[in-house]
Design an enzyme around this catalytic site. Structure first.
Site, PDB file in Angstrom:
ATOM      1  N   GLY A 276      -6.621   2.073   4.450  1.00 34.36           N
ATOM      2  CA  GLY A 276      -5.410   2.647   5.047  1.00 34.36           C
ATOM      3  C   GLY A 276      -4.257   1.661   5.034  1.00 34.36           C
ATOM      4  O   GLY A 276      -4.162   0.799   5.913  1.00 34.36           O
TER       5      GLY A 276
ATOM      6  N   THR B  13      -0.823   2.613   2.916  1.00 38.15           N
ATOM      7  CA  THR B  13       0.438   3.310   2.637  1.00 38.15           C
ATOM      8  C   THR B  13       0.907   4.165   3.803  1.00 38.15           C
ATOM      9  O   THR B  13       0.100   4.833   4.457  1.00 38.15           O
ATOM     10  CB  THR B  13       0.276   4.195   1.387  1.00 38.15           C
ATOM     11  OG1 THR B  13      -0.239   3.409   0.323  1.00 38.15           O
ATOM     12  CG2 THR B  13       1.602   4.801   0.969  1.00 38.15           C
TER      13      THR B  13
ATOM     14  N   THR C 173       5.466   1.702  -0.998  1.00 35.23           N
ATOM     15  CA  THR C 173       4.931   0.427  -1.454  1.00 35.23           C
ATOM     16  C   THR C 173       5.633  -0.773  -0.828  1.00 35.23           C
ATOM     17  O   THR C 173       5.313  -1.914  -1.155  1.00 35.23           O
ATOM     18  CB  THR C 173       5.041   0.333  -2.986  1.00 35.23           C
ATOM     19  OG1 THR C 173       6.363   0.677  -3.389  1.00 35.23           O
ATOM     20  CG2 THR C 173       4.058   1.277  -3.666  1.00 35.23           C
TER      21      THR C 173
ATOM     22  N   GLU D  27      -8.907  -3.979  -7.892  1.00 30.44           N
ATOM     23  CA  GLU D  27      -8.628  -2.542  -7.908  1.00 30.44           C
ATOM     24  C   GLU D  27      -7.913  -2.129  -9.186  1.00 30.44           C
ATOM     25  O   GLU D  27      -8.296  -1.181  -9.872  1.00 30.44           O
ATOM     26  CB  GLU D  27      -7.780  -2.169  -6.694  1.00 30.44           C
ATOM     27  CG  GLU D  27      -7.377  -0.704  -6.658  1.00 30.44           C
ATOM     28  CD  GLU D  27      -6.314  -0.423  -5.610  1.00 30.44           C
ATOM     29  OE1 GLU D  27      -6.385   0.630  -4.959  1.00 30.44           O
ATOM     30  OE2 GLU D  27      -5.394  -1.248  -5.461  1.00 30.44           O
TER      31      GLU D  27
END
Length: 388
Positions: free
Chosen positions: A124, A126, A132, A246
């Site tokens: 969690g 954004t 961003t 990621e």
């Protein structure tokens, strides 16, 4: 196996993952997509086979593999027509816990994550009003005795409904009280089953891809102090540490998508006969496919470079960002070529092209937009002035 940069790269790993994935054929994914469901059986099978624990050290019950091997797993899932976006969070989200958690936290959670008893699928970060611009998040966590009390809102938070735990970034020191705007944020491990309905409200967001994502509302959610990961106020740095993994893994997923589109387009171009000859004989058909294949091959090399640097514990920010950009761009170009090659049949669900077309389009936007990658390269690689 056609259309692969190096067919000898991790052959045994590829064969094993592919064998598992082939027990979940196109019909399975089509039905999941039609129902807007979650591939529960597939995720369970992947977990039981140990593939989701690839990056967890053996001492905590994982495989202790590198990012290179993890990226091959993600690639093969998409290469065989699946969608690793349903479960890739389990692969990299635990990295924050692994790198910055206490030994007690790692002993408590990592073995259960490795076995599949617990799912850590969500992060969690954004928020609706910041996007961003993470340093301006408004979700706050205030320490009160042995608890942190959280209030705020998050958006586009994936797999919350199919996860037991969530990594949460919240501001613990107001923005106007820190020397650097990246300071004063902290990371917490949230027990979702205990939190939902007790200070956390989850609202699903219907979207063009069958991707479970949500809006979260925090209203005096209490989190035990022992669920703070690392030091208070250093959460932004901890988050950044995990982004390279990621982005590199998602690059690998896009590589898998790209090869799937190339395989699909090539097979159809060889089989489809118009004007008494296969359409693949026409340069107007074969050249775009060849162009897309070249782009996928080039992006694949950048993916492996990013993985090699990450596994060597070297700085790989530039390579991870560029790999994600190149792979997402290449897979999207391959998707367009594949759809165009199929003509009207590309829009028919039974061919799976339209489903994969929607799935791969996501990565032009998430988890980081193309423009932000351009900004990173311009500032950090080329030495141009910061643009924001």
């Amino acid at each position: 196996m056609p259309f692969q940069a190096d067919p000898d790269t991790h052959t045994d790993l590829r064969d094993a993952v592919r064998d598992l994935c082939q027990t979940f054929p196109a019909e399975y994914w089509r039905k999941v997509d039609e129902a807007r469901g979650y591939p529960e059986q597939f995720v369970d099978a992947l977990t039981k086979a140990g593939w989701m624990a690839a990056l967890i050290p053996q001492e905590y019950g994982g495989s202790g593999l590198g990012l290179t091997e993890a990226s091959v797993i993600m690639e093969e899932i998409n290469r065989t027509g699946g969608n690793s976006g349903a479960c890739h969070g389990q692969m990299y989200n635990m990295g924050t816990l692994l790198r910055h958690g206490s030994e007690r936290q790692k002993q408590q959670y990592l073995p259960k994550i490795a076995s599949g008893e617990l799912r850590l699928q969500s992060m969690g970060v954004t928020e609706p009003t910041t996007g961003t611009d993470t340093t301006r998040i408004k979700t706050v966590a205030v320490k009160k005795g042995d608890r942190y009390v959280v209030n705020g809102q998050k958006v586009w938070i994936s797999r919350v409904q199919h996860s037991d735990l969530m990594i949460l970034l919240a501001r613990t020191t107001p923005l106007d009280q820190v020397k650097k705007k990246s300071e004063g944020m902290s990371i917490f491990l949230v027990d979702l089953k205990a939190a939902i309905g007790r200070g956390l409200e989850v609202r699903p967001i219907l979207n063009m891809v069958n991707h479970e994502t949500n809006e979260l509302f925090f209203d005096n959610l209490e989190i035990p102090v022992e669920n703070l990961i690392g030091e208070e106020g250093r959460g932004f740095k901890y988050i950044l540490d995990g982004l390279n993994a990621e982005r590199t893994l998602i690059a690998a997923e896009c590589i898998g998508d790209g090869y799937w589109f190339i395989d699909k387009a090539t097979a159809y171009a060889n089989e489809r006969v118009v004007f008494d000859r296969p359409i693949g004989m026409n340069q107007g058909v074969q050249f775009p496919i060849a162009d897309a294949y070249i782009e996928i091959e080039a992006a694949n090399l950048m993916r492996y470079q990013a993985c090699a640097l990450f596994d060597a514990h070297r700085n790989c920010g530039a390579q991870a960002n560029m790999a994600k950009y190149l792979a997402a761009k290449a897979s999207w170009e391959a998707a367009n070529v594949c759809l165009q090659t199929h003509g009207g049949f590309g829009f028919a669900c039974e061919y799976d092209v339209e489903r994969k077309f929607r799935e791969t389009r996501l990565y032009q936007v998430a988890p980081i937009s193309t423009n932000l990658i351009f900004s990173y390269v311009a500032e950090h690689i080329l030495g141009l002035p910061r643009s924001f």
